[in-house]
Design a protein around this motif. Structure first.
Motif: not given
Length: 382
Positions: A4-5, A13-14, A68, A71, A75, A85, A87
């Motif tokens: 994703d990142l 990001y994505r 925020r 993204l 996140v 993060l 993630l």
């Protein structure tokens, strides 16, 4: 789960590029501490290294709020001291390359060259190792990339070694050559380079490389190459002598689906003097052992079937008989040698591989024989 990142090759990001020097720096700092996150003071020091804002805590809060909004609210999570993060490691490329490098190293050591190659190529697909970001002054993104260069080098090394050990010498020789120039005392790399160079350019090129390394080592450190390199050198010297393959069964048809097993057993045989293939009946152990013997690096290979041997005491006599040890006459002995001495003489002083097939019912006799041979024949593998 995909990445994703992205921080190592661009910042996105994505699939959407992340704009803003400080926004990118925030993500890089948090990615560098993915599990624990960063305290507010660490973020201030990293994002405003020269001139901190009048209200540092508020400045970080504003930057996180913008991130925020751009993204997604989930996140970046708040912690007791700062932010992290939300993630996983396999969602952030800077962490994923570390995971791939660690997994590739484990598989390489375990002898699973195909799995090691897969991890290495997956990691290298994430990043080409470039560090420069084009930004002036201190840049958390460039710093993160710099920290990951060791993982990138590890992935390159894993890939080259795995290719060589899988017999893909043409693909391995160039990356191994580059690695040998970068890591001139890495004998594991040099060993595979000698094998790949011998397979692609001929034994003379590999012998010349070994001799150059040996001289440099003696001149600089006063030592000789390691045992594995010396053994490979002896094999190259013996390359013009005919190979002995006694008792190795011919393939009735193509062996399918066993490439990983062949590579794993060959790798274990390089690391250990004694390797055992175990499993239930009908699994194909005998055929696998014969395939290993057929492709072995050793010039001398004997396969001795023990299915017809009834007792432990008969093992030595059976092996001696198959090797022709009972027919030997050693010049310095007035009488024929005992079977164990004869086996040693038949295998010879150079690198050899002795495969004992169907051992389970006479395992005690086999273990006793192998123990005796290991202690007297340092160049033989079993």
């Amino acid at each position: 789960m995909g990445i994703d990142l992205v921080l190592l090759s661009g910042v996105s990001y994505r699939g959407q590029e992340v704009a803003g020097h400080r926004m990118r720096g925030l993500l890089a700092l948090l990615a560098g501490e993915l599990r624990t996150g960063c305290g507010t003071s660490r973020l201030v020091d990293g994002l405003w290294p020269d001139e901190p804002p009048a209200n540092p805590v508020k400045a970080v809060q504003v930057l996180v709020s913008r991130a925020r909004a751009q993204l997604g609210a989930g996140v970046i999570a708040s912690t007791a001291t700062g932010y992290r993060l939300a993630l996983d490691e396999d969602q952030v490329d800077s962490s994923a390359v570390l995971v791939r490098a660690a997994a590739g190293t484990r598989q390489l050591r375990a002898g699973d060259q195909s799995a090691a190659l897969a991890h290495a190529e997956a990691g290298l697909a994430l990043w080409d190792g470039a560090v420069s970001d084009g930004a002036g002054g201190y840049d958390p993104v460039a710093d993160l990339r710099s920290e990951r260069t060791a993982a990138h080098r590890s992935l390159v090394r894993i890939r080259a070694l795995a290719l060589a050990r899988l017999g893909r010498h043409g693909e391995a020789v160039d990356p191994l050559t580059a690695l040998a120039a970068e890591l001139p005392r890495d004998e594991e790399v040099l060993l595979e380079l000698l094998r790949s160079e011998a397979a692609t350019a001929g034994a003379s090129a590999a012998l010349a490389r070994y001799e150059t390394y040996r001289r440099a080592l003696r001149d600089e450190l006063g030592i000789d190459p390691g045992a594995a390199l010396q053994a490979a050198y002896k094999l190259l010297l013996d390359g013009d002598t005919p190979a002995v393959r006694h008792g190795v069964a011919a393939e009735p048809n193509q062996l399918l689906g066993r490439d990983e097993d062949l590579a794993a057993v060959a790798a274990m045989a390089r690391r250990s003097r004694v390797t055992s293939i175990v499993g239930p009946g009908g699994l194909g152990k005998t055929r696998l052992a014969n395939a290993v013997g057929r492709n072995a690096e050793q010039r001398v290979v004997y396969v001795v079937p023990l299915a017809g041997v009834a007792t432990d005491e008969e093992v030595v006599r059976q092996v001696a008989s198959v090797l022709g040890a009972g027919e030997l006459r050693l010049a310095h002995l007035p009488v024929p040698p005992d079977p164990l001495t004869g086996i040693g003489a038949a295998l010879g002083p150079g690198p050899a591989l002795l495969i004992l097939d169907n051992c389970e019912h006479v395992i005690g006799g086999v273990a006793e024989l192998v123990q005796a041979l290991v202690s007297t024949l340092p160049s033989c593998t079993y």
